[in-house]
Design an enzyme around this catalytic site. Structure first.
Site, short mmCIF file in Angstrom:
data_model
loop_
_atom_site.label_atom_id
_atom_site.label_comp_id
_atom_site.label_asym_id
_atom_site.label_seq_id
_atom_site.Cartn_x
_atom_site.Cartn_y
_atom_site.Cartn_z
N ASP A 1 61.53 63.94 35.09
CA ASP A 1 62.16 65.12 34.32
C ASP A 1 63.53 65.19 33.92
O ASP A 1 64.33 64.98 34.94
CB ASP A 1 61.75 66.45 35.24
CG ASP A 1 61.93 67.84 34.95
OD1 ASP A 1 62.25 67.81 33.78
OD2 ASP A 1 61.67 68.76 35.78
N ASP B 1 60.46 67.99 27.98
CA ASP B 1 61.56 67.09 28.88
C ASP B 1 60.71 66.76 30.14
O ASP B 1 61.53 66.36 31.01
CB ASP B 1 62.58 67.99 29.15
CG ASP B 1 62.24 69.51 29.95
OD1 ASP B 1 61.00 69.56 30.07
OD2 ASP B 1 63.17 70.17 30.10
N GLU B 2 59.47 66.65 30.05
CA GLU B 2 58.88 66.22 31.27
C GLU B 2 57.71 65.31 31.02
O GLU B 2 57.04 65.23 30.02
CB GLU B 2 58.11 67.32 31.93
CG GLU B 2 57.46 67.29 33.46
CD GLU B 2 56.91 68.58 33.79
OE1 GLU B 2 56.56 68.49 34.90
OE2 GLU B 2 57.14 69.63 33.12
#
Length: 405
Positions: A10, A104-105
């Site tokens: 993350d 973003d993960e």
């Protein structure tokens, strides 16, 4: 059967981190990213602002009052999309398959890799590589399933790593707040607190039947996650993942207004489907087939979005670039690809809470009465669009008329 090894990655305060990468003067400063107007929304906030009670999704006006010294930056979705693609390519080059859960993960299945590299060492080396090549901070969690790894990442933040060995999942989770369990939102957390269940350990010790009675169909999943049990699979990420629609006309046409209205209706329908599935698209493709069966298409990369007001202009612009022959058209199509998980929030750096509420209201009406229950006047006659043929309970559609700017 060999236990799994699932890595969760993350990017820390992603939008803020990108801004700091572009301007080193922002390091260690309280940062708010989002709409600049009083009705704007906080899309992201730095750790320095969180002690003031600020969180993403909050009104920018409220956030500014809570932390007057914060530096407010209008977000740039295109820039964030570029960095998301950069990190994606770094991961793609290192692992055989991964899941891109949002911009973003990420999740990576490292099961079996310990025979060659050492799973823990490989995971942490991958984190270092991402930091070195992207310049962005990233936290990782490693365990035998997705849920525990995601929670471990949260505990590792900011910019750190956490490994939970097999057999220690319950012990790791026990002292944490039940709010840390994925699926436990504010309403569910409030219910648990009212029952005296604030820590995961208490939930671990509760009979499953009691939790199911209180939380309904999600109760069993939440209870199992509290025990550190999760069997959800890694869903491999492919850029080609897409949704699309086409319309073949009964009679070939050269009516540009009609063609554009059909294209707009498709864009709105597909955007609605994206929002319902909590997805964002980064590639728009328009296709036309002429009466002589020649087929042409054109695509463009865009910042991740699921918003009508951003996707419709992109589709129409591609059509204008593509339709140069002025020959009769028999088919027109639209495709959104490069999909990732995510919410409309990323689109709203220049939007207000009023616009967010409008999208939510429109989608609620469509969810209840059918997709064609609310549409723009110009697309009223576009009848061929996939989901737009759904019944709407006999009620006439609401019409959104165009308003000239």
């Amino acid at each position: 059967m060999k236990p799994q090894a699932i890595l969760h990655l993350d990017l820390d305060t992603f939008f803020v981190s990108v801004e700091r990468l572009l301007d080193n003067r922002l390091q260690q400063k309280p940062i708010l990213v989002g709409g600049l107007g009083d009705r704007g929304v906080v899309a992201a906030c730095s750790y320095e602002t969180r002690s003031y009670g600020i969180h993403s999704g909050m009104s920018m006006q409220v956030a500014r009052k809570l932390c007057p010294q914060a530096i407010v930056i209008k977000g740039n979705a295109s820039t964030y999309t570029q960095y998301s693609h950069l990190v994606t390519e770094i991961i793609r080059a290192e692992v055989p398959a991964f899941e891109k859960a949002s911009v973003d993960e990420f999740y990576v299945d490292l099961t079996g890799m310990d025979r060659f590299f050492g799973t823990q060492q490989f995971a942490f080396d991958l984190r270092k590589k991402i930091i070195a090549e992207s310049g962005l901070p990233i936290s990782v969690g490693l365990s035998q399933n997705k849920v525990v790894s995601k929670i471990a990442t949260g505990e590792a933040k900011p910019n750190n790593e956490r490994y939970i060995p097999q057999g220690t999942e319950k012990h790791f989770l026990a002292p944490l707040s039940t709010r840390k369990i994925p699926m436990v939102g504010q309403k569910t957390y409030t219910k648990l607190v009212q029952m005296g269940i604030q820590r995961i350990q208490t939930l671990q010790e509760m009979p499953l039947a009691v939790i199911e009675q209180v939380l309904g169909k999600n109760g069993k999943t939440i209870w199992l996650r509290a025990q550190g049990i999760d069997n959800s699979p890694i869903i491999p990420y492919h850029e080609r993942k897409s949704i699309s629609m086409e319309r073949t006309f009964n009679r070939d046409t050269i009516d540009v207004v009609r063609l554009k209205n059909s294209l707009q209706a498709m864009a709105e329908s597909l955007a609605y489907q994206l929002r319902n599935a909590q997805k964002l698209t980064s590639i728009v493709t328009v296709k036309i087939r002429y009466s002589d069966y020649q087929t042409q298409s054109k695509q463009t990369r865009i910042a991740y979005t699921s918003a009508d007001h951003l996707l419709v202009p992109q589709a129409l612009a591609l059509f204008d670039q593509l339709y140069q022959r002025r020959v009769l058209i028999r088919l027109i199509g639209l495709k959104f690809s490069g999909l990732v998980g995510g919410h409309h929030q990323i689109d709203l750096f220049d939007d207000s809470q009023k616009l967010i509420d409008l999208y939510q209201s429109i989608d609620k009406i469509k969810n209840r009465f059918g997709e064609r229950s609310i549409l723009k006047a110009s697309t009223l006659d576009s009848k061929s669009i996939g989901g737009m043929g759904n019944p709407f309970n006999g009620e006439p559609p609401m019409v959104l008329a165009h308003r000239k700017q």
